[in-house]
Design a protein around this motif. Structure first.
Motif, mmCIF file in Angstrom:
data_model
loop_
_atom_site.group_PDB
_atom_site.id
_atom_site.type_symbol
_atom_site.label_atom_id
_atom_site.label_comp_id
_atom_site.label_asym_id
_atom_site.label_seq_id
_atom_site.Cartn_x
_atom_site.Cartn_y
_atom_site.Cartn_z
ATOM 1 N N VAL A 75 0.825 -1.207 0.000
ATOM 2 C CA VAL A 75 0.000 0.000 0.000
ATOM 3 C C VAL A 75 0.862 1.261 0.000
ATOM 4 C CG1 VAL A 75 -1.697 1.315 1.339
ATOM 5 C CG2 VAL A 75 -1.886 -1.162 1.177
ATOM 6 N N SER A 76 1.935 1.223 0.744
ATOM 7 C CA SER A 76 2.781 2.401 0.928
ATOM 8 C C SER A 76 3.416 2.855 -0.384
ATOM 9 C CB SER A 76 3.887 2.068 1.942
ATOM 10 O OG SER A 76 4.770 3.141 2.081
ATOM 11 N N LEU A 103 6.635 -2.487 -5.406
ATOM 12 C CA LEU A 103 5.648 -1.802 -6.239
ATOM 13 C C LEU A 103 4.490 -1.352 -5.356
ATOM 14 C CD1 LEU A 103 5.471 -4.459 -9.106
ATOM 15 C CD2 LEU A 103 6.561 -2.210 -9.255
ATOM 16 N N GLN A 104 4.039 -0.127 -5.548
ATOM 17 C CA GLN A 104 2.846 0.317 -4.843
ATOM 18 C C GLN A 104 1.634 -0.216 -5.587
ATOM 19 O OE1 GLN A 104 2.008 4.560 -4.575
ATOM 20 N NE2 GLN A 104 0.776 4.249 -2.744
ATOM 21 N N GLY A 105 0.792 -0.934 -4.864
ATOM 22 C CA GLY A 105 -0.409 -1.508 -5.473
ATOM 23 C C GLY A 105 -1.626 -0.670 -5.174
ATOM 24 N N GLY A 106 -2.185 -0.854 -4.011
ATOM 25 C CA GLY A 106 -3.363 -0.095 -3.641
ATOM 26 C C GLY A 106 -4.005 -0.663 -2.399
ATOM 27 N N GLU A 147 -4.846 9.102 4.048
ATOM 28 C CA GLU A 147 -5.823 9.287 2.965
ATOM 29 C C GLU A 147 -6.166 7.958 2.291
ATOM 30 O OE1 GLU A 147 -8.270 11.557 0.384
ATOM 31 O OE2 GLU A 147 -7.233 12.190 2.198
ATOM 32 N N ILE A 148 -5.138 7.142 2.033
ATOM 33 C CA ILE A 148 -5.354 5.830 1.411
ATOM 34 C C ILE A 148 -6.221 4.960 2.311
ATOM 35 C CG2 ILE A 148 -4.211 3.672 0.744
ATOM 36 C CD1 ILE A 148 -1.812 5.485 -0.180
ATOM 37 N N SER A 182 11.791 -10.002 6.447
ATOM 38 C CA SER A 182 10.988 -9.303 7.434
ATOM 39 C C SER A 182 10.642 -7.945 6.824
ATOM 40 C CB SER A 182 11.790 -9.117 8.716
ATOM 41 O OG SER A 182 11.144 -8.237 9.571
ATOM 42 N N VAL A 183 9.384 -7.605 6.799
ATOM 43 C CA VAL A 183 8.971 -6.375 6.141
ATOM 44 C C VAL A 183 8.127 -5.547 7.096
ATOM 45 C CG1 VAL A 183 7.755 -5.423 4.156
ATOM 46 C CG2 VAL A 183 8.894 -7.612 3.946
ATOM 47 N N ASP A 184 8.420 -4.269 7.188
ATOM 48 C CA ASP A 184 7.589 -3.335 7.941
ATOM 49 C C ASP A 184 6.711 -2.585 6.952
ATOM 50 O OD1 ASP A 184 8.849 -3.998 10.297
ATOM 51 O OD2 ASP A 184 10.314 -2.365 10.143
ATOM 52 N N ILE A 185 5.506 -2.264 7.374
ATOM 53 C CA ILE A 185 4.639 -1.465 6.504
ATOM 54 C C ILE A 185 4.298 -0.161 7.183
ATOM 55 C CG2 ILE A 185 3.674 -3.356 5.195
ATOM 56 C CD1 ILE A 185 1.279 -3.294 7.081
#
Length: 185
Positions: A75-76, A103-106, A147-148, A182-185
């Motif tokens: 998302v980011s 990649l930014q998806g949505g 906003e997203i 390991s992924v941070d969002i």
């Protein structure tokens, strides 16, 4: 590269995979379809969506295929966390040499199943409340994320694949994505 294999929940990753297939001539399969079409150990490019710090389907794909590169769709507007730090330190590659992309998806909460929608609701609310509490001190990225989460958004763009397409054309590739990052969002 034998195939592009993907996991998608709301369609953003699937759209990227289909666009990448069109641009590279490499067929795209969902992870489920790939099990019927590809042999164990085949070289693939994996595309997965990010949920609560986990790249969905990546472990299953690693158990079955040789992943030369991966695109994580989130998302980011930009990736962060351990995966991105590792990739930046290594010039865009994992420690084992597999190429990593973001990649930014949505965000489409109406397309999420009940379980994922319930997981995302408190996180989205928390982001919005934090931005509201910070007021003018909130960064532009924090405001964009709020906003997203309030209104959803679709950020899939064909030009976002340009770097991946260049990487495909440079092949063959011998690095491999061997560990779930390991992924941070």
């Amino acid at each position: 590269m034998k195939a592009i294999v993907y996991t998608s929940q709301t369609g953003h990753t699937q759209r990227y995979a289909q666009m990448l297939a069109e641009r590279t001539g490499v067929p795209a399969y969902s992870l489920k379809e790939a099990g019927k079409s590809l042999r164990r150990g085949e070289e693939i490019f994996y595309m997965g969506w990010l949920m609560a710090g986990t790249v969905k389907g990546l472990q299953s794909a690693m158990d079955r295929y040789t992943i030369r590169g991966a695109a994580i769709v989130g998302v980011s507007p930009q990736g962060n966390g351990d995966l991105w730090t590792e990739a930046r330190i290594n010039g865009g590659y994992s420690d084992s040499g597999g190429r990593l992309f973001y990649l930014q998806g949505g965000y489409a909460p109406e397309k999420l199943g009940f379980f994922y929608r319930m997981m995302m609701k408190p996180m989205a609310g928390s982001v919005v409340r934090q931005v509201q509490a910070r007021g003018e001190a909130a960064t532009d990225q924090e405001r964009r994320m709020a906003e997203i989460f309030q209104h959803g958004g679709d950020f899939v763009r064909e030009e976002a694949l340009d770097e991946i397409v260049r990487w495909f054309r440079e092949g063959p590739h011998d690095g491999e994505v061997k560990a779930v990052p390991s992924v941070d969002i």
